[in-house]
Scaffold this motif. Structure first.
Motif, PDB file in Angstrom:
ATOM      1  N   THR A  34     -32.525  -8.874  23.615  1.00 60.47           N
ATOM      2  CA  THR A  34     -31.757  -9.188  22.361  1.00 60.47           C
ATOM      3  C   THR A  34     -30.296  -8.829  22.803  1.00 60.47           C
ATOM      4  O   THR A  34     -30.083  -8.095  23.714  1.00 60.47           O
ATOM      5  CB  THR A  34     -31.768  -8.153  21.441  1.00 60.47           C
ATOM      6  OG1 THR A  34     -31.594  -6.631  21.650  1.00 60.47           O
ATOM      7  CG2 THR A  34     -33.339  -8.114  20.766  1.00 60.47           C
ATOM      8  N   ARG A  36     -26.907  -7.845  20.531  1.00 59.85           N
ATOM      9  CA  ARG A  36     -26.524  -7.340  19.548  1.00 59.85           C
ATOM     10  C   ARG A  36     -27.470  -7.583  18.338  1.00 59.85           C
ATOM     11  O   ARG A  36     -27.350  -7.980  17.150  1.00 59.85           O
ATOM     12  CB  ARG A  36     -25.274  -8.230  18.679  1.00 59.85           C
ATOM     13  CG  ARG A  36     -24.197  -8.112  19.795  1.00 59.85           C
ATOM     14  CD  ARG A  36     -23.263  -6.682  19.796  1.00 59.85           C
ATOM     15  NE  ARG A  36     -22.309  -6.790  20.723  1.00 59.85           N
ATOM     16  CZ  ARG A  36     -22.018  -6.578  21.923  1.00 59.85           C
ATOM     17  NH1 ARG A  36     -23.004  -6.211  22.520  1.00 59.85           N
ATOM     18  NH2 ARG A  36     -20.937  -6.544  22.264  1.00 59.85           N
ATOM     19  N   GLY A  37     -28.664  -7.235  18.617  1.00 57.50           N
ATOM     20  CA  GLY A  37     -29.945  -7.423  17.818  1.00 57.50           C
ATOM     21  C   GLY A  37     -30.529  -8.455  17.514  1.00 57.50           C
ATOM     22  O   GLY A  37     -31.782  -8.810  16.832  1.00 57.50           O
ATOM     23  N   LYS A  38     -30.172  -9.551  18.218  1.00 58.13           N
ATOM     24  CA  LYS A  38     -30.795 -10.905  17.932  1.00 58.13           C
ATOM     25  C   LYS A  38     -31.511 -11.313  19.054  1.00 58.13           C
ATOM     26  O   LYS A  38     -31.046 -11.216  20.366  1.00 58.13           O
ATOM     27  CB  LYS A  38     -29.724 -11.939  17.783  1.00 58.13           C
ATOM     28  CG  LYS A  38     -28.732 -11.704  16.533  1.00 58.13           C
ATOM     29  CD  LYS A  38     -29.537 -11.967  15.246  1.00 58.13           C
ATOM     30  CE  LYS A  38     -28.880 -11.921  13.990  1.00 58.13           C
ATOM     31  NZ  LYS A  38     -29.733 -11.577  12.852  1.00 58.13           N
ATOM     32  N   VAL A  39     -32.824 -11.934  19.250  1.00 58.14           N
ATOM     33  CA  VAL A  39     -33.643 -12.214  20.248  1.00 58.14           C
ATOM     34  C   VAL A  39     -33.282 -13.448  20.824  1.00 58.14           C
ATOM     35  O   VAL A  39     -32.805 -14.537  20.357  1.00 58.14           O
ATOM     36  CB  VAL A  39     -35.142 -12.415  19.758  1.00 58.14           C
ATOM     37  CG1 VAL A  39     -36.053 -12.703  20.861  1.00 58.14           C
ATOM     38  CG2 VAL A  39     -35.352 -11.081  19.225  1.00 58.14           C
ATOM     39  N   PHE A  40     -32.996 -13.180  22.346  1.00 59.18           N
ATOM     40  CA  PHE A  40     -32.888 -14.658  23.000  1.00 59.18           C
ATOM     41  C   PHE A  40     -33.938 -14.791  24.085  1.00 59.18           C
ATOM     42  O   PHE A  40     -33.944 -15.701  24.923  1.00 59.18           O
ATOM     43  CB  PHE A  40     -31.471 -14.558  23.665  1.00 59.18           C
ATOM     44  CG  PHE A  40     -31.160 -13.580  24.815  1.00 59.18           C
ATOM     45  CD1 PHE A  40     -31.734 -13.925  26.189  1.00 59.18           C
ATOM     46  CD2 PHE A  40     -31.029 -12.198  24.711  1.00 59.18           C
ATOM     47  CE1 PHE A  40     -31.440 -12.969  27.303  1.00 59.18           C
ATOM     48  CE2 PHE A  40     -30.715 -11.368  25.562  1.00 59.18           C
ATOM     49  CZ  PHE A  40     -30.886 -11.808  27.000  1.00 59.18           C
ATOM     50  N   LYS A  55     -34.964 -19.449  23.560  1.00 63.07           N
ATOM     51  CA  LYS A  55     -34.532 -20.201  22.740  1.00 63.07           C
ATOM     52  C   LYS A  55     -33.887 -21.624  23.611  1.00 63.07           C
ATOM     53  O   LYS A  55     -33.320 -21.287  24.842  1.00 63.07           O
ATOM     54  CB  LYS A  55     -33.197 -19.689  22.249  1.00 63.07           C
ATOM     55  CG  LYS A  55     -32.591 -20.147  20.800  1.00 63.07           C
ATOM     56  CD  LYS A  55     -31.966 -19.475  20.047  1.00 63.07           C
ATOM     57  CE  LYS A  55     -31.359 -20.088  18.558  1.00 63.07           C
ATOM     58  NZ  LYS A  55     -32.386 -20.249  17.835  1.00 63.07           N
ATOM     59  N   VAL A 107     -27.820 -18.010  21.313  1.00 64.46           N
ATOM     60  CA  VAL A 107     -27.991 -16.807  20.247  1.00 64.46           C
ATOM     61  C   VAL A 107     -26.541 -16.316  19.947  1.00 64.46           C
ATOM     62  O   VAL A 107     -26.137 -15.891  19.037  1.00 64.46           O
ATOM     63  CB  VAL A 107     -28.783 -15.784  20.951  1.00 64.46           C
ATOM     64  CG1 VAL A 107     -28.985 -14.631  19.899  1.00 64.46           C
ATOM     65  CG2 VAL A 107     -30.435 -16.465  20.913  1.00 64.46           C
ATOM     66  N   ARG A 110     -24.372 -17.636  17.308  1.00 64.21           N
ATOM     67  CA  ARG A 110     -24.596 -17.550  16.044  1.00 64.21           C
ATOM     68  C   ARG A 110     -24.307 -16.032  15.687  1.00 64.21           C
ATOM     69  O   ARG A 110     -24.434 -15.762  14.365  1.00 64.21           O
ATOM     70  CB  ARG A 110     -26.297 -17.630  15.774  1.00 64.21           C
ATOM     71  CG  ARG A 110     -26.640 -19.002  16.519  1.00 64.21           C
ATOM     72  CD  ARG A 110     -27.268 -19.970  15.411  1.00 64.21           C
ATOM     73  NE  ARG A 110     -27.257 -19.579  14.073  1.00 64.21           N
ATOM     74  CZ  ARG A 110     -27.528 -20.493  13.265  1.00 64.21           C
ATOM     75  NH1 ARG A 110     -27.451 -21.797  13.585  1.00 64.21           N
ATOM     76  NH2 ARG A 110     -27.744 -20.328  11.859  1.00 64.21           N
ATOM     77  N   LEU A 111     -23.821 -15.449  16.383  1.00 63.21           N
ATOM     78  CA  LEU A 111     -23.398 -14.065  15.958  1.00 63.21           C
ATOM     79  C   LEU A 111     -21.833 -14.113  15.535  1.00 63.21           C
ATOM     80  O   LEU A 111     -21.092 -15.259  15.814  1.00 63.21           O
ATOM     81  CB  LEU A 111     -23.078 -13.140  17.173  1.00 63.21           C
ATOM     82  CG  LEU A 111     -24.490 -12.530  17.912  1.00 63.21           C
ATOM     83  CD1 LEU A 111     -24.017 -12.040  19.178  1.00 63.21           C
ATOM     84  CD2 LEU A 111     -25.346 -11.746  16.877  1.00 63.21           C
ATOM     85  N   GLU A 115     -18.660  -9.687  16.992  1.00 63.56           N
ATOM     86  CA  GLU A 115     -19.859  -9.134  17.597  1.00 63.56           C
ATOM     87  C   GLU A 115     -20.227  -9.791  18.817  1.00 63.56           C
ATOM     88  O   GLU A 115     -21.124  -9.218  19.505  1.00 63.56           O
ATOM     89  CB  GLU A 115     -21.055  -9.032  16.634  1.00 63.56           C
ATOM     90  CG  GLU A 115     -20.997  -8.281  15.430  1.00 63.56           C
ATOM     91  CD  GLU A 115     -22.301  -8.410  14.681  1.00 63.56           C
ATOM     92  OE1 GLU A 115     -23.261  -8.484  15.213  1.00 63.56           O
ATOM     93  OE2 GLU A 115     -21.686  -7.924  13.430  1.00 63.56           O
ATOM     94  N   ARG A 116     -19.489 -10.869  19.247  1.00 66.90           N
ATOM     95  CA  ARG A 116     -19.893 -11.586  20.386  1.00 66.90           C
ATOM     96  C   ARG A 116     -19.386 -10.891  21.747  1.00 66.90           C
ATOM     97  O   ARG A 116     -18.183 -10.577  21.919  1.00 66.90           O
ATOM     98  CB  ARG A 116     -19.253 -12.971  20.422  1.00 66.90           C
ATOM     99  CG  ARG A 116     -19.855 -13.838  19.404  1.00 66.90           C
ATOM    100  CD  ARG A 116     -19.141 -15.079  19.375  1.00 66.90           C
ATOM    101  NE  ARG A 116     -19.521 -16.027  18.220  1.00 66.90           N
ATOM    102  CZ  ARG A 116     -19.153 -17.020  17.775  1.00 66.90           C
ATOM    103  NH1 ARG A 116     -18.081 -17.669  18.154  1.00 66.90           N
ATOM    104  NH2 ARG A 116     -19.597 -17.711  16.677  1.00 66.90           N
TER     105      ARG A 116
END
Length: 131
Positions: A34, A36-40, A55, A107, A110-111, A115-116
């Protein structure tokens, strides 16, 4: 490339990306990367075959599936936006690294901007130029 090498190559590449973290939210059989908590990226075995799930841009995902027999729609994911990669003929280190580094900025983009860990629009071009 065999499945063990596929997983090692993908994991090594993912761990070098800014802010990437390895998690196990679905148990020890799944490695989930992940940002920042988002799966890639996800890695597991599908009936004994190591796979990497990434993705991908929908148009590119379609083209990759047409070009490589070892790339199929995302396992347990949105089939339009995710691909599954298996080891085998035509799958080499460069392809695995390219697909991992292409998944990551999709991914990150989309943050929320604050947070990027990097600018996703310049990240991919720099990575390709360096590689």
């Amino acid at each position: 490339m065999n499945g063990t090498t596929l997983h090692k190559t993908a994991a090594d590449c993912a761990q070098e990306l800014p802010g990437a973290q390895l998690e196990h939210p679905f148990g020890d059989d799944w490695k989930v990367f992940t940002v920042r908590g988002k799966v890639f990226m996800l890695m597991t075995e599908v009936p004994g075959r190591p796979v990497v799930i990434l993705k991908a841009d929908p148009g590119e995902a379609h083209a990759l599936r047409e070009q490589y027999s070892n790339i199929t729609p995302g396992y347990h994911m949105n089939k339009k936006h995710w691909i599954t990669l298996e080891g085998g003929n035509g799958v080499d280190k460069e392809l695995v690294e390219e697909l991992v580094t292409d998944s990551y900025p999709l991914v990150v983009a989309r943050l929320p901007r604050a947070e990027r860990p990097l600018d996703p629009h310049t990240h991919g071009s720099r990575m390709r130029a360096a590689g």
